[in-house]
Design an enzyme around this catalytic site. Structure first.
Site: not given
Length: 609
Positions: A486, A493, A79, A105-106, A604, A490, A27, A509, A2
């Site tokens: 990574e 995402e 968010w 925020n939080g 973000k 990517k 963000r 395996h 947020c």
């Protein structure tokens, strides 16, 4: 996550707040809102006017009436945590009398309990959010000043918050507070700003004050003061932000992600500048606050990060083991802080975070500090919470990264680990010759990155060919495995294609059961002492009619396609091998029409659990 923006001064506030919200869109958010204080008529109280909208800032802007003037206001991008995205759940939130407005925020951990008490007292809630609890607590506080009202409300609250509060009866000020979620004050000329991120401030001022946890501030047009939630005055000295407003522009690119991928050669050069010591074949990292005797006493290194930072930490752990010969491993910070780990006084802990505010990492750092551990921070944002909490550390100097998906910051973080590993290695047992070899390799990186980026058209063509896949597998061995992890992250995402990463040695395996023509495999195949082992894995996949895209230093005969990257030193090859796969993820997402800079459901800076 947020975003908060606030302003008090003489200018028309709504355009300023909307501009600030636009700079915070990166963000991640799902709704937005704004409150302004309209000047009272003679003998009349001030009036708070609010507009909110589900969706993007442009939807909010379209709803703002022509008569919405004011010189004080707060705004927010939300968010969703408590309650689905909606107009009602968007911030700001106001009390029943429209006198108090709060952006937050939080997460308020005891919101359910507080809400039940307020409902029992007759309070009617208009949203599902935890934030609305705060609004009613402030409105019902019996204190005489706004500062005391906010302080009284916060005494009932458990959880994390970065808040900004306005009150119609105290229309000459904004009161803000922080606990676990960033709050930054912007100091202007007879005007003051507040935001959750300096990105919203740098177009207007580069003089900032970052609040600490447990700290509050009162902003007036011509002054500010800071103090603790207990009321004690604190000393706040403004610092100068090194990034300028232009750093947050797209610079002629279609997306921030593409811009930031293309900036990596310059970013790596910046990370190296002024740090290399050719005389002793080492590097200077003055911010570590770790002298040679202390460094030689380190028996183990534990690296903590989340997501991309965790993957960078995995590569960093390998670099440290190879160059410094210190046992090292990486672990998700979110797991570490919940498993009651043994904190060893001979272990050096390294906290990794692009924003320097990632809540899980910050909470792990605070727990480690409580137990007497030495913690270093590797972060991108100067003055961020982790940078302040850690005993020392290093900045990665990637510059602002706006796209939700991290690219250049990942690369610079791994480079920073290479510098740390070289520094520790030369203090211990790494030879002058090997130190010089690594330094020469580091200096080659910017030109080699530029060479990789010059091959973008071919990577774009390959991305279009694989974009129809419903799922993809990524494999790598030892140095190549975190690169595969990574790259897998990517792709999922930004393109929303399901992707999984496995060590190449683990194929037989279990994962081989998934191999078929419809399941492509991306294989990391560096030209090192494991080359033949990796080629054997390609044989296993081809024997089961799997399609293979290899990232290698030479064309791989068993692969359907190979992206060839330039060779560096074995230890530094992972830095280069991940870059073409950033472009691959980008162009796959582009081919699928995704919202590349703002992927669904993601944010973000993750400042909540």
């Amino acid at each position: 996550m947020c975003g908060i923006v606030g302003y008090i001064g003489k200018r028309d506030v709504a355009p300023l707040l909307l501009e600030g919200l636009q700079r915070l869109e990166y963000r991640g958010y799902d709704s937005a809102g704004i409150v302004v204080t309209q000047k009272p008529a003679a003998g009349k109280p001030a009036v708070l006017k609010m507009v909110k909208a589900k969706g993007r800032v442009r939807e909010l802007e379209a709803r703002i009436p022509k008569r919405f003037a004011g010189t004080t206001g707060i705004a927010h991008t939300r968010w969703a945590t408590h309650g689905a995205p909606s107009d009602e759940n968007a911030h700001p939130h106001m009390d029943a009398e429209n006198k108090v407005a709060v952006v937050h925020n939080g997460i308020i951990d005891n919101a359910t309990e507080l809400r039940a008490k307020l409902v029992a007292d007759g309070v009617v809630f208009l949203s599902e959010t935890d934030t609305e609890v705060l609004v009613h607590l402030v409105a019902r506080a019996q204190a005489e000043t706004l500062e005391e009202k906010v302080r009284e409300a916060l005494r009932s609250v458990e959880g994390t918050y970065g808040i900004a509060v306005m009150h119609a009866d105290f229309n000459d000020r904004i009161v803000v507070a922080r606990n676990g979620s960033p709050v930054v004050l912007g100091i202007g000329e007879k005007e003051m700003f507040v935001a959750s991120d300096v990105a919203a401030l740098v177009a207007h001022t580069r003089q900032v004050v970052t609040l600490d946890d447990g700290e509050m501030a009162t902003l007036k047009a011509d002054d500010f003061r800071t103090y603790t939630t207990e009321g004690s005055t604190t000393t706040a000295t403004p610092t100068t932000v090194e990034w300028e407003a232009e750093s947050y522009d797209m610079g002629g690119h279609d997306t921030y992600m593409h811009k930031e991928i293309s900036e990596q050669a310059d970013a790596v050069d910046r990370a190296l500048r002024g740090r290399i010591d050719d005389r002793f074949s080492t590097v200077h990292l003055g911010g570590l606050n770790l002298d040679a005797r202390e460094a030689r006493g380190v028996r183990r290194i534990k690296i903590l990060g989340c997501g991309t930072s965790y993957h960078a930490g995995q590569i960093g752990a390998q670099l440290i083991e190879e160059l410094a010969r210190i046992p090292a491993d990486a672990e998700p910070a979110s797991e570490f802080r919940y498993r009651n780990p043994v904190v060893d006084p001979d272990t050096l802990y390294v906290a990794v975070s692009q924003s320097g505010e990632t809540y899980d990492v910050l909470a792990a750092v605070q727990e480690l500090k409580r137990k007497g551990a030495r913690v270093l921070g590797i972060v991108n944002v100067v003055g961020s919470a982790i940078a302040r909490e850690a005993d020392g550390g290093t900045y990665v100097h990637a510059g602002p990264e706006v796209c939700v998906v991290s690219t250049k910051c990942f690369t610079n973080t791994v480079v920073s680990f290479a510098l740390l590993a070289l520094h520790l290695g030369r203090i211990r047992d790494l030879s002058v010759a090997d130190g010089k070899r690594i330094i020469d390799g580091l200096r080659r990186l910017p030109a080699q990155i530029s060479e990789i980026l010059a091959g973008e058209d071919e990577i774009k063509r390959l991305a279009a060919e694989y974009a129809d896949a419903k799922s993809m597998m990524f494999i790598g061995r030892v140095r190549g495995y975190p690169v595969a992890r990574e790259a897998s992250l990517k792709l999922k995402e930004v393109s929303y294609i399901h992707a999984e990463a496995y060590p190449a040695s683990e194929l037989k395996h279990g994962p081989l059961a998934l191999i078929e023509p419809a399941m492509p495999t991306v294989a990391i195949v560096p030209d090192d002492d494991l080359l033949e082992k990796n080629r054997a894995a390609l044989e296993e996949i081809k024997a089961r009619r799997g399609r293979i895209l290899a990232v290698a230093h030479q064309v791989q005969e068993k692969a359907d396609h190979t992206i060839v990257v330039p060779k560096n030193e074995d230890e530094l090859d992972p830095i280069l091998m991940g870059i073409p796969l950033q472009l691959f993820a980008y162009h796959t997402a582009l081919a699928l029409g995704r919202d590349i800079d703002k992927p669904r459901n993601l944010a973000k800076s993750v400042t909540v659990e």
